[in-house]
Design an enzyme around this catalytic site. Structure first.
Site, PDB file in Angstrom:
ATOM      1  N   SER A 143      12.832  -2.789  13.195  1.00  0.00           N
ATOM      2  CA  SER A 143      11.624  -2.075  13.646  1.00  0.00           C
ATOM      3  C   SER A 143      10.521  -3.049  14.028  1.00  0.00           C
ATOM      4  CB  SER A 143      11.068  -1.192  12.525  1.00  0.00           C
ATOM      5  OG  SER A 143      11.953  -0.170  12.222  1.00  0.00           O
TER       6      SER A 143
ATOM      7  N   HIS B 165      11.955   1.496  18.316  1.00  0.00           N
ATOM      8  CA  HIS B 165      13.291   0.990  18.633  1.00  0.00           C
ATOM      9  C   HIS B 165      13.615   1.378  20.074  1.00  0.00           C
ATOM     10  CE1 HIS B 165      14.850   0.047  14.497  1.00  0.00           C
ATOM     11  NE2 HIS B 165      13.805   0.781  14.180  1.00  0.00           N
TER      12      HIS B 165
ATOM     13  N   HIS C 237      20.347   4.290  12.084  1.00  0.00           N
ATOM     14  CA  HIS C 237      20.111   4.421  10.645  1.00  0.00           C
ATOM     15  C   HIS C 237      20.803   5.652  10.090  1.00  0.00           C
ATOM     16  CE1 HIS C 237      16.665   2.299  12.420  1.00  0.00           C
ATOM     17  NE2 HIS C 237      16.630   1.611  11.293  1.00  0.00           N
TER      18      HIS C 237
ATOM     19  N   TYR D 209      19.468   7.769   8.188  1.00  0.00           N
ATOM     20  CA  TYR D 209      18.569   8.929   8.184  1.00  0.00           C
ATOM     21  C   TYR D 209      18.492   9.650   9.527  1.00  0.00           C
ATOM     22  CZ  TYR D 209      15.195   5.576  10.111  1.00  0.00           C
ATOM     23  OH  TYR D 209      14.588   4.617  10.874  1.00  0.00           O
ATOM     24  N   GLU D 210      19.045   9.038  10.573  1.00  0.00           N
ATOM     25  CA  GLU D 210      19.086   9.733  11.860  1.00  0.00           C
ATOM     26  C   GLU D 210      20.172  10.805  11.863  1.00  0.00           C
ATOM     27  OE1 GLU D 210      18.156   6.978  15.399  1.00  0.00           O
ATOM     28  OE2 GLU D 210      18.782   5.617  13.813  1.00  0.00           O
TER      29      GLU D 210
ATOM     30  N   ALA E 178      12.601  -4.529   8.850  1.00  0.00           N
ATOM     31  CA  ALA E 178      11.310  -4.412   8.185  1.00  0.00           C
ATOM     32  C   ALA E 178      11.590  -3.836   6.807  1.00  0.00           C
ATOM     33  CB  ALA E 178      10.401  -3.476   8.971  1.00  0.00           C
TER      34      ALA E 178
ATOM     35  N   MET F 284      15.974   0.509   4.843  1.00  0.00           N
ATOM     36  CA  MET F 284      16.889   1.599   5.198  1.00  0.00           C
ATOM     37  C   MET F 284      17.970   1.159   6.188  1.00  0.00           C
ATOM     38  SD  MET F 284      13.948   4.484   5.766  1.00  0.00           S
ATOM     39  CE  MET F 284      12.527   4.591   4.660  1.00  0.00           C
ATOM     40  N   SER F 285      18.274  -0.129   6.219  1.00  0.00           N
ATOM     41  CA  SER F 285      19.234  -0.595   7.234  1.00  0.00           C
ATOM     42  C   SER F 285      20.022  -1.813   6.768  1.00  0.00           C
ATOM     43  CB  SER F 285      18.477  -0.938   8.524  1.00  0.00           C
ATOM     44  OG  SER F 285      17.696  -2.106   8.359  1.00  0.00           O
TER      45      SER F 285
ATOM     46  N   ASN G  66       5.113  -4.269   4.063  1.00  0.00           N
ATOM     47  CA  ASN G  66       4.214  -3.571   3.133  1.00  0.00           C
ATOM     48  C   ASN G  66       4.723  -3.825   1.720  1.00  0.00           C
ATOM     49  OD1 ASN G  66       6.324  -1.639   4.393  1.00  0.00           O
ATOM     50  ND2 ASN G  66       5.924  -0.809   2.369  1.00  0.00           N
TER      51      ASN G  66
ATOM     52  N   HIS H  72       4.876   4.311   8.336  1.00  0.00           N
ATOM     53  CA  HIS H  72       5.591   3.633   9.424  1.00  0.00           C
ATOM     54  C   HIS H  72       4.644   2.828  10.318  1.00  0.00           C
ATOM     55  CE1 HIS H  72       9.062   2.818  11.841  1.00  0.00           C
ATOM     56  NE2 HIS H  72       8.594   3.439  12.914  1.00  0.00           N
TER      57      HIS H  72
HETATM   58 CL1  6GU Z   1       8.390   0.512   1.285  1.00  0.00          CL
HETATM   59  N1  6GU Z   1      10.777   1.345   1.854  1.00  0.00           N
HETATM   60  C1  6GU Z   1      11.828   1.494   2.629  1.00  0.00           C
HETATM   61  N2  6GU Z   1      12.861   2.206   2.147  1.00  0.00           N
HETATM   62  N3  6GU Z   1      11.927   0.987   3.861  1.00  0.00           N
HETATM   63  C2  6GU Z   1      10.891   0.289   4.309  1.00  0.00           C
HETATM   64  C3  6GU Z   1       9.755   0.095   3.559  1.00  0.00           C
HETATM   65  C4  6GU Z   1       9.731   0.663   2.294  1.00  0.00           C
HETATM   66  N4  6GU Z   1       8.903  -0.651   4.282  1.00  0.00           N
HETATM   67  C5  6GU Z   1       9.493  -0.900   5.457  1.00  0.00           C
HETATM   68  N5  6GU Z   1      10.702  -0.344   5.472  1.00  0.00           N
END
Ligand code: 6GU
Length: 287
Positions: free
Chosen positions: A35, A66, A88, A90-91, A118, A221-222, A245, A259
């Site tokens: 991302s 993306h 992903h 989740y898609e 990310a 998530m990837s 973050n 996001h």
């Molecule tokens: Cl805090 N969690 C997850 N699952 N994916 C992220 C994230 C956090 N920050 C960027 N991608």
């Protein structure tokens, strides 16, 4: 059933053959951009690019940030192929579809895969903007049976029970540390364990605390599914997380994962991450 029908060896072969007929580039390196980190693809010279929707059998990308292009080209003379935008869990795709591009990489002749993502920082020493060299992973969906290699094994790609204790190439991790040090990046370069979750909801505070206790330094998530499939078919793997973050770890915190913050941090550090990756690529040795 779908796994057998649409993502067979023959389907991957057909897609790879189609791509090879459309470009003269013969990539040894395959890159997957996370991302906000798609700028790496733009750095390729003599580009031949395909929208995912134009590639036979290829999945489509649905996430903001993306682009959804497969870009062939050269980085300082090294032939590469780059996914600008990935798929992903989740898609809602079957997990085999998310990872199918790794098998296409393999059939294109790729030997080394470099993945970026990310991620949220769980390690309390990490700062937003840190770049984490992934040294190992926690595959949480895998614990629940959601592994991209579940189903009949395709022996032409690899063995039934592939080893994962050497998933992340140690030489490439050392190379990244060396290159990072040369580029003056040591202050924000880390090594750690990446934990994958299904998403799309971010973690609760209790979940972040649990993952941290389990040994995860970053959560996202990837990447992990792609790594498993890439290792299964014998490609070398190197992966980086950009800490966009800090995962929220206590109830007094006012912070909330979102996001937009992820994309914003990506923009600020993306250029350095791209320099790190492109310099690593110019130092790779291929036989
Ligand atoms: Cl805090 N969690 C997850 N699952 N994916 C992220 C994230 C956090 N920050 C960027 N991608």
């Amino acid at each position: 059933k779908e796994a057998e029908v649409k993502y067979s060896y023959e389907d991957c072969q057909a897609t790879a053959d189609w791509l090879l007929s459309q470009t003269a580039v013969r990539p040894l390196v395959g890159i997957v951009c996370g991302s906000g980190l798609g700028g790496l693809a733009d750095a390729l010279k003599d580009q031949v690019a395909f929208n995912y929707r134009d590639i036979p059998n290829f999945p489509q990308s649905t996430v903001h940030g993306h682009a959804g292009r497969l870009v062939f080209g050269t980085l300082k003379g090294r032939p590469c192929v780059c996914m600008q935008g990935r798929f992903h869990l989740y898609e809602g795709y079957p997990i085999q579809k998310i990872t199918m591009p790794m098998r296409i990489f393999k059939l294109l002749g790729v030997e080394t895969v470099i993945l970026t993502n990310a991620a949220g920082g769980l390690n309390q020493d990490y700062k937003v903007g840190d770049i984490m060299i992934i040294k190992d992973h926690l595959n949480m969906p895998g614990f629940a049976g959601n592994n991209p290699l579940a189903g009949p094994n395709e022996e032409r790609f690899g063995v039934r029970f592939p080893c994962m204790s050497d998933a992340y190439d140690r030489e490439l991790q050392q190379l990244a540390l060396d290159v990072g040090s040369e580029l003056g990046f040591s202050d924000f370069l880390r090594e750690g364990v990446y934990c994958v979750l299904g998403g799309p909801s971010f973690e609760t505070i209790a979940e972040c605390r649990m993952l941290h206790k389990l040994g995860a330094d970053a959560v996202g998530m990837s990447t992990v599914h792609e790594v498993i499939v890439a290792r299964h078919c014998g490609m070398r793997v190197f992966a980086l997380s950009l800490i966009t973050n800090k995962a929220v770890m206590d109830y007094d915190s006012e912070e909330k994962a979102n996001h937009e913050e992820v994309l914003q941090t990506g923009k600020q550090r993306a250029e350095q991450l791209e320099r790190l990756v492109s310099t690593i690529i110019t130092r790779l040795e291929h036989n």
